[in-house]
Design a protein around this motif. Structure first.
Motif, short mmCIF file in Angstrom:
data_model
loop_
_atom_site.label_atom_id
_atom_site.label_comp_id
_atom_site.label_asym_id
_atom_site.label_seq_id
_atom_site.Cartn_x
_atom_site.Cartn_y
_atom_site.Cartn_z
N GLN A 94 -1.00 -14.50 -3.27
CA GLN A 94 -0.91 -14.84 -4.12
C GLN A 94 -2.33 -13.95 -5.18
O GLN A 94 -1.06 -13.56 -6.81
CB GLN A 94 -1.73 -16.34 -4.25
CG GLN A 94 -1.87 -17.03 -5.28
CD GLN A 94 -3.48 -18.04 -5.69
OE1 GLN A 94 -3.85 -18.42 -3.92
NE2 GLN A 94 -3.52 -19.30 -6.62
N LEU A 95 -2.81 -13.33 -4.74
CA LEU A 95 -3.36 -12.62 -5.45
C LEU A 95 -2.38 -10.89 -5.80
O LEU A 95 -2.32 -10.62 -6.94
CB LEU A 95 -4.30 -12.00 -5.02
CG LEU A 95 -5.58 -10.89 -5.70
CD1 LEU A 95 -6.57 -11.19 -6.55
CD2 LEU A 95 -6.44 -10.20 -3.95
N GLN A 96 -2.08 -11.18 -4.87
CA GLN A 96 -0.55 -9.84 -5.30
C GLN A 96 0.76 -10.52 -6.37
O GLN A 96 1.02 -8.97 -7.08
CB GLN A 96 0.39 -9.86 -4.37
CG GLN A 96 0.70 -8.58 -4.37
CD GLN A 96 2.36 -7.97 -2.88
OE1 GLN A 96 2.29 -8.90 -2.16
NE2 GLN A 96 2.20 -6.60 -2.58
N ASN A 97 0.44 -11.60 -6.46
CA ASN A 97 0.83 -11.59 -7.65
C ASN A 97 0.55 -11.79 -8.50
O ASN A 97 1.61 -11.21 -10.28
CB ASN A 97 1.95 -13.03 -7.34
CG ASN A 97 2.54 -14.11 -8.20
OD1 ASN A 97 3.54 -13.45 -8.62
ND2 ASN A 97 2.73 -15.13 -9.11
N VAL A 110 -11.74 -0.81 -12.34
CA VAL A 110 -10.90 -0.43 -11.90
C VAL A 110 -9.28 -0.16 -11.93
O VAL A 110 -9.33 -0.93 -13.06
CB VAL A 110 -10.60 -1.23 -9.48
CG1 VAL A 110 -12.56 -1.16 -8.81
CG2 VAL A 110 -9.95 -2.59 -10.14
N SER A 111 -8.67 0.35 -11.79
CA SER A 111 -6.95 0.27 -12.27
C SER A 111 -6.57 -0.30 -11.91
O SER A 111 -6.43 -0.47 -10.55
CB SER A 111 -6.84 1.91 -12.35
OG SER A 111 -5.38 2.05 -12.16
N LEU A 112 -5.79 -0.94 -12.43
CA LEU A 112 -5.19 -2.09 -11.65
C LEU A 112 -3.49 -1.49 -10.92
O LEU A 112 -3.22 -1.81 -9.78
CB LEU A 112 -4.35 -3.42 -12.81
CG LEU A 112 -5.20 -4.40 -14.10
CD1 LEU A 112 -3.89 -4.89 -14.78
CD2 LEU A 112 -4.56 -5.09 -12.51
N LYS A 113 -4.16 -0.28 -10.94
CA LYS A 113 -2.81 0.14 -10.05
C LYS A 113 -3.27 0.88 -8.76
O LYS A 113 -2.62 0.81 -7.64
CB LYS A 113 -2.34 1.90 -11.19
CG LYS A 113 -0.93 2.37 -11.05
CD LYS A 113 -1.10 3.09 -11.97
CE LYS A 113 0.30 3.65 -12.78
NZ LYS A 113 -0.37 4.92 -13.51
N HIS A 114 -3.96 1.26 -9.10
CA HIS A 114 -4.99 1.54 -7.78
C HIS A 114 -5.36 -0.03 -6.87
O HIS A 114 -4.93 -0.35 -5.46
CB HIS A 114 -6.17 2.21 -7.71
CG HIS A 114 -6.42 2.92 -8.70
ND1 HIS A 114 -7.63 3.71 -8.39
CD2 HIS A 114 -5.16 3.97 -8.93
CE1 HIS A 114 -6.88 4.73 -8.93
NE2 HIS A 114 -6.08 5.31 -8.83
N LEU A 115 -5.29 -1.06 -7.56
CA LEU A 115 -5.27 -2.23 -6.81
C LEU A 115 -4.68 -3.31 -6.39
O LEU A 115 -4.03 -3.62 -5.46
CB LEU A 115 -6.12 -3.71 -8.15
CG LEU A 115 -6.82 -4.59 -7.13
CD1 LEU A 115 -7.46 -5.26 -6.20
CD2 LEU A 115 -5.90 -6.39 -8.95
N ALA A 116 -3.06 -3.14 -7.34
CA ALA A 116 -1.76 -3.54 -6.89
C ALA A 116 -1.61 -2.25 -5.37
O ALA A 116 -0.97 -2.49 -4.74
CB ALA A 116 -0.51 -3.00 -8.15
N LYS A 117 -1.69 -1.50 -5.26
CA LYS A 117 -0.95 -0.05 -4.40
C LYS A 117 -1.86 -0.21 -3.54
O LYS A 117 -1.78 -0.74 -2.53
CB LYS A 117 -1.98 1.50 -4.71
CG LYS A 117 -0.80 2.16 -3.92
CD LYS A 117 -1.59 3.40 -4.56
CE LYS A 117 0.19 4.11 -5.49
NZ LYS A 117 -0.78 5.96 -5.37
N SER A 118 -3.49 -0.91 -3.54
CA SER A 118 -4.51 -1.83 -1.86
C SER A 118 -3.49 -2.63 -1.44
O SER A 118 -3.94 -3.27 -0.11
CB SER A 118 -5.48 -1.44 -2.37
OG SER A 118 -5.73 -2.66 -3.70
#
Lengths: 317, 302
Positions: free
Chosen positions: A176-179, A255-263
């Motif tokens: 859900q968080l990833q979505n 934080v960068s959303l890109k980083h969060l998505a990557k994690s």
């Protein structure tokens, strides 16, 4: 410097189906750090400013007949291309399946060879798969093994990365968080993430045209916790978070959303649960993944996996 | 929710099909950055987008689509916002396979459009979209029929989309010719090569489902506008085998109408138990396309 071991079937499955796909998404190249007891895959711990990740396995999880020796307390580290490692592993596995023989085991070892068309020997991680009728050898090029100083630096960075945030909240539904994060990426690039000691996780993307946020409340808290002030359920999520920060019961980081998505690509490793926390001075956002012993709800201590996201701005300071 | 009682708001509505609304709005999103005007009324919400004074699109979200629709304004409030941001923002509320309920309110303390998820007490997604004073609509798309009988035809949406997609390669304007005898419609592009697609009413009436014409009409339209009017249809329009109606009005103004389902997740199938909801679970999409100027040379006009 010597290293050789056989991969266990569980180890092959774990790496092939879960960890290597996930590690590949975090970064193409990682460091593989082998010690007497552990094999550790690391991203960006030294000389990188992206998402740091540490996936650590007790040697028995992946290997059997594990032999390692070096003049540096039997520690060996080198850089390796995750995609190449994965390809070699998959094809070794295919050969193993074809041979239809349980004795066909995959052995990996560190070798130095003369690559075709070169005069200088280069280091490789070699996969040897012996079936009844055939044996296949695959060489995955690796970096020159780290010097004593580099290994020490890696070990220091690894030790430093183990610092736990004071408060951790458990995110129950990572997909859900990833979505949510995937969709928020279309709205902006920076994300404000706040964690309160009451178990609230608040994400907010804000630009001059739009503010979008999501708040998850009453999450399980590990570490320092506090009771939620009464009457705060009638407030908006941003107000609630702001008040918690003022009371010193929450931390907030950008934080960068890109980083969060990557994690969140760590989901490919199929963790059983995940905890989010902000290190005390807002230095980084830590995500800790836990794995259960299959068939139980007990944490498998032989595998540990966590990420640290660089903080772009400490919102609370 | 703190701040402002509901009585101060022009609109408070609840919607249980975020994905349906995303589908409907996406069908008029032909480029990434697009300004839109939203008009609120007691009948529902209308979103209008326009391009270069030659193309206008409207999405009608009738009040019946909403679970709750509380409208309390004297006039018809209008405001501008970025369509792309609105769609991307709505997308953050939609969970695959789960039908989320959201609340939409207008105006916020700073004239924002406010959105909030209503599903779970402990998980809340919210958004505030800045609105602006809308530009005046640059061109009046007043649509008049050509004669006593409106000249129109209805073609399967999927077929129309495919035909327009195919007409891309000649790289020219597209001539649409509609004639009563024999009843047929021709799409023709002449540029780097020619391409002509004919729909004959009697031989292809499974594709051309309705036809009404009492005079021969022929106009040319810019390819990019026809494409904008057909290329972003959501997949459910194609899957549901819906028709798109095209009407040629006075001066060659082309009206293209699509129907987009706004069903809840889990009630996607038109023959499910939710059949009785069907008539009210549709968003109407209208495009108005101005024809090319007649004095332009007939070919190589790109």
């Amino acid at each position: 410097m010597k290293f050789k071991a056989f991969l266990t079937q569980d180890g092959v499955n774990l790496l092939d189906k879960r960890f290597l796909p996930s590690l590949d998404k975090i970064g193409r190249t990682c460091h593989l750090y082998l010690t007497r007891d552990h094999a550790v895959f690391l991203h960006n711990l030294i000389g990188g400013d992206g998402v740091q990740s540490v996936a650590q396995f007790k040697k028995e999880v992946i290997f059997r007949d594990y032999r390692i020796s070096s003049q540096n307390e039997d520690r060996i580290a080198f850089a390796i291309d995750v995609a190449l490692l994965h390809r070699a592993l998959r094809s070794a596995q295919a050969i193993q399946l074809q041979s239809q023989d349980d004795t066909a085991a995959i052995q990996i070892k560190l070798v130095k060879k003369l690559p075709a068309g070169s005069r200088n020997p280069a280091p490789f991680l070699t996969f040897e798969t012996k079936g009844l009728r055939s044996a296949v050898v695959q060489d995955v090029p690796i970096s020159k093994p780290f010097s004593r100083a580099d290994v020490a630096q890696l070990q220091d960075a690894l030790d430093a990365s183990q610092d736990l945030p004071q408060t951790l909240v458990q995110v129950p539904d990572l997909s859900q968080l990833q979505n949510l994060v995937d969709r928020l990426k279309n709205v902006g690039e920076l994300l404000m993430l706040s964690i309160t000691q009451y178990g609230d996780l608040h994400l907010q993307v804000s630009t001059s045209l739009i503010t979008v946020g999501s708040e998850f409340r009453k999450l399980r808290v590990l570490g320092v916790q506090a009771a939620a002030p009464s009457g705060d359920q009638n407030l908006t999520a941003p107000t609630r978070t702001e008040m918690a920060i003022q009371r010193g019961e929450a931390l907030s980081v950008q934080v960068s959303l890109k980083h969060l998505a990557k994690s969140l690509q760590c989901l490919l490793a199929k963790p059983d649960c995940a905890f989010y926390g902000i290190s005390p001075q807002g230095g980084c956002l830590t995500v800790i993944f836990q794995f259960f012993i299959p068939g139980t709800r007990l944490t498998d201590k032989s595998i540990s996996f966590h990420c640290r996201l660089p903080v772009l701005d400490t919102g609370s300071s | 929710m703190a701040g402002g009682g509901a009585e101060a708001l022009d609109l408070v509505c609840h919607l249980d099909s975020v994905q349906g609304m995303v589908d409907a709005l996406s069908s008029v999103r032909w480029k990434r950055h697009q300004d839109a005007v939203i008009e609120l009324s007691e009948h529902g919400i209308v979103l209008i987008v326009e391009e270069a004074g030659c193309l206008q699109a409207k999405v009608y979200l009738k009040r019946e689509l909403f679970l709750v629709y509380e409208y309390a304004s004297e006039g018809r409030p209008r405001f501008g916002l970025s369509l792309g941001l609105f769609v991307d923002c709505l997308n953050t509320f939609s969970t695959p396979g789960h039908s989320s309920v959201i609340e939409i309110r207008y105006p916020g303390p700073d004239m924002q459009l406010l959105l909030k998820s209503m599903d779970f007490p402990d998980v809340c997604t919210y958004a505030e979209i800045r609105t602006r004073i809308p530009d005046t609509i640059s061109w009046d798309y007043h649509f008049e029929h050509t004669g006593n009988v409106p000249v129109s035809f209805t073609v399967r949406s999927a077929v129309l989309k495919e035909a327009i997609d195919d007409l891309e390669w000649p790289c020219s304007a597209v001539q649409i010719r509609i004639q009563p005898d024999p009843p047929s419609v021709t799409f023709r592009a002449e540029g780097h090569g020619d391409l002509q697609i004919d729909f004959e009413y009697y031989s292809t009436n499974d594709l051309l489902v309705a036809f009404q014409c009492d005079q021969l009409l022929s106009y040319r339209y810019k390819y990019k506008f026809l494409r904008a009017a057909t290329s972003n249809l959501p997949s459910n329009v194609l899957k549901d085998n819906r028709g798109s109606k095209m009407t040629v009005g006075r001066g060659g103004m082309l009206k293209i109408q699509h129907l987009v389902s706004v069903l809840r997740a889990g009630a996607q199938h038109p023959f499910s138990d939710h059949m009785h909801h069907q008539p009210s679970r549709i968003a109407y999409i209208e495009f108005f396309v101005k024809p090319e100027e007649e004095d332009e040379p007939p070919i190589n006009d790109s």
